[in-house]
Design a protein around this motif. Structure first.
Motif, PDB file in Angstrom:
ATOM      1  N   LEU A   8       0.844  -1.327  -0.584  1.00 14.32           N
ATOM      2  CA  LEU A   8       0.537   0.200   0.361  1.00 14.32           C
ATOM      3  C   LEU A   8       0.751   1.444   0.267  1.00 14.32           C
ATOM      4  CD1 LEU A   8      -2.811  -0.653   2.040  1.00 14.32           C
ATOM      5  CD2 LEU A   8      -3.104  -1.037  -0.046  1.00 14.32           C
ATOM      6  N   THR A   9       2.079   0.670   0.166  1.00 16.15           N
ATOM      7  CA  THR A   9       3.398   2.335   0.099  1.00 16.15           C
ATOM      8  C   THR A   9       2.529   3.138  -1.203  1.00 16.15           C
ATOM      9  OG1 THR A   9       4.927   1.141   1.530  1.00 16.15           O
ATOM     10  CG2 THR A   9       5.582   3.040   0.399  1.00 16.15           C
ATOM     11  N   HIS A  10       2.752   3.176  -2.384  1.00 15.89           N
ATOM     12  CA  HIS A  10       2.006   3.734  -3.406  1.00 15.89           C
ATOM     13  C   HIS A  10       1.448   4.361  -3.685  1.00 15.89           C
ATOM     14  CE1 HIS A  10      -0.048   0.267  -3.922  1.00 15.89           C
ATOM     15  NE2 HIS A  10      -1.311   1.060  -4.725  1.00 15.89           N
ATOM     16  N   GLU A  11       0.121   4.292  -2.210  1.00 13.45           N
ATOM     17  CA  GLU A  11      -1.251   5.070  -1.875  1.00 13.45           C
ATOM     18  C   GLU A  11      -0.710   6.070  -1.465  1.00 13.45           C
ATOM     19  OE1 GLU A  11      -4.047   2.667  -1.323  1.00 13.45           O
ATOM     20  OE2 GLU A  11      -4.268   1.297  -3.453  1.00 13.45           O
ATOM     21  N   HIS A  12       0.056   6.515  -0.446  1.00 11.82           N
ATOM     22  CA  HIS A  12       0.125   7.041  -0.339  1.00 11.82           C
ATOM     23  C   HIS A  12       0.818   8.466  -0.709  1.00 11.82           C
ATOM     24  CE1 HIS A  12       1.265   4.312   3.429  1.00 11.82           C
ATOM     25  NE2 HIS A  12       0.003   4.902   3.718  1.00 11.82           N
ATOM     26  N   SER A  13       2.110   8.576  -1.573  1.00  8.41           N
ATOM     27  CA  SER A  13       1.873   9.262  -2.318  1.00  8.41           C
ATOM     28  C   SER A  13       0.554  10.056  -3.416  1.00  8.41           C
ATOM     29  CB  SER A  13       3.025   9.441  -3.489  1.00  8.41           C
ATOM     30  OG  SER A  13       2.602   8.134  -4.222  1.00  8.41           O
ATOM     31  N   LEU A  14       0.064   9.192  -3.703  1.00  7.80           N
ATOM     32  CA  LEU A  14      -0.992   9.788  -4.754  1.00  7.80           C
ATOM     33  C   LEU A  14      -2.117  11.167  -3.611  1.00  7.80           C
ATOM     34  CD1 LEU A  14      -3.346   9.860  -6.504  1.00  7.80           C
ATOM     35  CD2 LEU A  14      -4.659   8.018  -4.734  1.00  7.80           C
ATOM     36  N   TYR A  15      -2.013  10.359  -2.258  1.00 10.20           N
ATOM     37  CA  TYR A  15      -3.029  11.398  -1.632  1.00 10.20           C
ATOM     38  C   TYR A  15      -1.792  12.929  -1.338  1.00 10.20           C
ATOM     39  CZ  TYR A  15      -5.046   7.088  -0.687  1.00 10.20           C
ATOM     40  OH  TYR A  15      -5.594   5.881  -0.833  1.00 10.20           O
ATOM     41  N   GLU A  16      -0.597  12.558  -0.878  1.00  8.65           N
ATOM     42  CA  GLU A  16      -0.142  13.833  -0.881  1.00  8.65           C
ATOM     43  C   GLU A  16       0.305  14.724  -1.840  1.00  8.65           C
ATOM     44  OE1 GLU A  16       3.937  12.121   0.185  1.00  8.65           O
ATOM     45  OE2 GLU A  16       3.210  11.051   2.166  1.00  8.65           O
ATOM     46  N   ASN A  17       0.114  14.032  -3.185  1.00  8.33           N
ATOM     47  CA  ASN A  17       0.349  14.350  -4.418  1.00  8.33           C
ATOM     48  C   ASN A  17      -0.981  15.568  -4.538  1.00  8.33           C
ATOM     49  OD1 ASN A  17      -0.644  14.917  -7.724  1.00  8.33           O
ATOM     50  ND2 ASN A  17       1.104  15.338  -7.481  1.00  8.33           N
ATOM     51  N   LYS A  40     -12.334  13.930  -4.384  1.00  2.00           N
ATOM     52  CA  LYS A  40     -10.811  13.028  -4.861  1.00  2.00           C
ATOM     53  C   LYS A  40     -10.010  11.989  -4.568  1.00  2.00           C
ATOM     54  CE  LYS A  40      -8.361  11.123  -9.016  1.00  2.00           C
ATOM     55  NZ  LYS A  40      -8.195  12.172 -10.447  1.00  2.00           N
ATOM     56  N   MET A  41      -9.087  13.163  -3.347  1.00  2.00           N
ATOM     57  CA  MET A  41      -8.572  12.357  -2.495  1.00  2.00           C
ATOM     58  C   MET A  41      -8.987  11.301  -1.706  1.00  2.00           C
ATOM     59  SD  MET A  41      -6.665  14.273   0.656  1.00  2.00           S
ATOM     60  CE  MET A  41      -7.961  15.084   1.863  1.00  2.00           C
ATOM     61  N   VAL A  42     -10.218  12.379  -1.212  1.00  5.37           N
ATOM     62  CA  VAL A  42     -11.557  12.112   0.448  1.00  5.37           C
ATOM     63  C   VAL A  42     -12.193  10.385  -0.505  1.00  5.37           C
ATOM     64  CG1 VAL A  42     -13.784  11.766   1.438  1.00  5.37           C
ATOM     65  CG2 VAL A  42     -12.283  13.814   1.463  1.00  5.37           C
ATOM     66  N   ALA A  43     -12.481  10.499  -1.757  1.00  5.34           N
ATOM     67  CA  ALA A  43     -12.896   9.227  -2.107  1.00  5.34           C
ATOM     68  C   ALA A  43     -11.390   7.890  -2.471  1.00  5.34           C
ATOM     69  CB  ALA A  43     -13.367   9.049  -2.677  1.00  5.34           C
ATOM     70  N   HIS A  44     -10.144   8.334  -2.305  1.00  3.40           N
ATOM     71  CA  HIS A  44      -9.154   7.457  -2.611  1.00  3.40           C
ATOM     72  C   HIS A  44      -9.082   6.956  -0.764  1.00  3.40           C
ATOM     73  CE1 HIS A  44      -8.605   7.046  -6.491  1.00  3.40           C
ATOM     74  NE2 HIS A  44      -9.225   8.496  -6.807  1.00  3.40           N
ATOM     75  N   LEU A  45      -9.544   7.847  -0.464  1.00  4.06           N
ATOM     76  CA  LEU A  45      -8.870   7.501   1.421  1.00  4.06           C
ATOM     77  C   LEU A  45      -9.491   7.198   1.980  1.00  4.06           C
ATOM     78  CD1 LEU A  45      -6.679   8.461   3.015  1.00  4.06           C
ATOM     79  CD2 LEU A  45      -8.102  10.863   3.469  1.00  4.06           C
ATOM     80  N   LYS A  46     -10.873   6.915   1.578  1.00  5.90           N
ATOM     81  CA  LYS A  46     -12.221   6.088   1.923  1.00  5.90           C
ATOM     82  C   LYS A  46     -10.786   4.434   2.242  1.00  5.90           C
ATOM     83  CE  LYS A  46     -15.635   8.957   2.126  1.00  5.90           C
ATOM     84  NZ  LYS A  46     -17.099   9.231   1.656  1.00  5.90           N
ATOM     85  N   ARG A  47     -10.986   4.747   0.599  1.00  2.00           N
ATOM     86  CA  ARG A  47     -10.588   2.746   0.286  1.00  2.00           C
ATOM     87  C   ARG A  47      -9.731   2.430   0.770  1.00  2.00           C
ATOM     88  NH1 ARG A  47     -11.951  -1.265  -2.224  1.00  2.00           N
ATOM     89  NH2 ARG A  47     -10.352  -2.230  -3.619  1.00  2.00           N
ATOM     90  N   HIS A  48      -8.725   3.277   0.944  1.00  2.00           N
ATOM     91  CA  HIS A  48      -6.438   3.061   1.400  1.00  2.00           C
ATOM     92  C   HIS A  48      -7.209   2.641   2.804  1.00  2.00           C
ATOM     93  CE1 HIS A  48      -2.612   2.845   1.864  1.00  2.00           C
ATOM     94  NE2 HIS A  48      -3.404   4.475   2.814  1.00  2.00           N
TER      95      HIS A  48
END
Length: 155
Positions: A8-17, A40-48
């Motif tokens: 899951l590490t790869h997703e962290h950079s998505l939220y930071e971006n 968009k960030m919220v939607a991804h963050l919920k799943r993550h």
């Protein structure tokens, strides 16, 4: 959820971006873009968070030889981040760019610190402890059904 040791590490950079892009939009008071990027960030963050809490953390906690403190702290940090995100959704509506930027900076700082703890400490340890169950856990991560997520958000 491929073959790296840090799941899951790869997703962290998505939220930071997404936060960085959102802050850029706030600076020029492009509220439409701000709203889109934030949601968009919220939607991804919920799943993550659901994947971490309901699959990864749960698998780690079920391992008999795993120290039980780390996931308690990480879940508490998730709770804090959810509160900040929920507050942020209201602050954005103010359209006060200075206030919104200040709040977004606090959210960004909190998320970065949390990501660092996961990436530098928890994920390498969990990868080692859960190595024998990795394929099963990876399958659960890949097929997770968000409609059955335990955490309820007010956004």
């Amino acid at each position: 959820m491929g073959s790296t040791d840090n799941w899951l590490t790869h997703e962290h950079s998505l939220y930071e971006n997404l936060i960085s892009r959102c802050m850029e939009a706030i600076e020029v008071e492009d509220w439409q873009t701000t709203d889109v990027l934030f949601m968009k960030m919220v939607a991804h963050l919920k799943r993550h968070m659901a994947l971490e809490e309901e699959v990864l953390y749960s698998a780690y906690e079920a391992a008999s030889h795993a120290p039980q403190g780390p996931t308690v702290a990480l879940r508490e940090e998730h709770d804090d981040i959810v509160r900040l995100v929920t507050d942020m959704a209201q602050v954005i509506k103010s359209r006060n760019s200075d206030l919104v930027l200040d709040c977004m900076t606090r959210l960004e700082d909190r998320m970065i610190k949390h990501h660092e703890k996961e990436e530098d400490f928890f994920l390498p340890m969990a990868s080692h402890i859960l190595d024998a169950s990795r394929e099963e856990i990876s399958q659960q991560l890949d097929t997770f059904d968000m409609s059955k997520s335990d955490r309820k958000w007010d956004i």
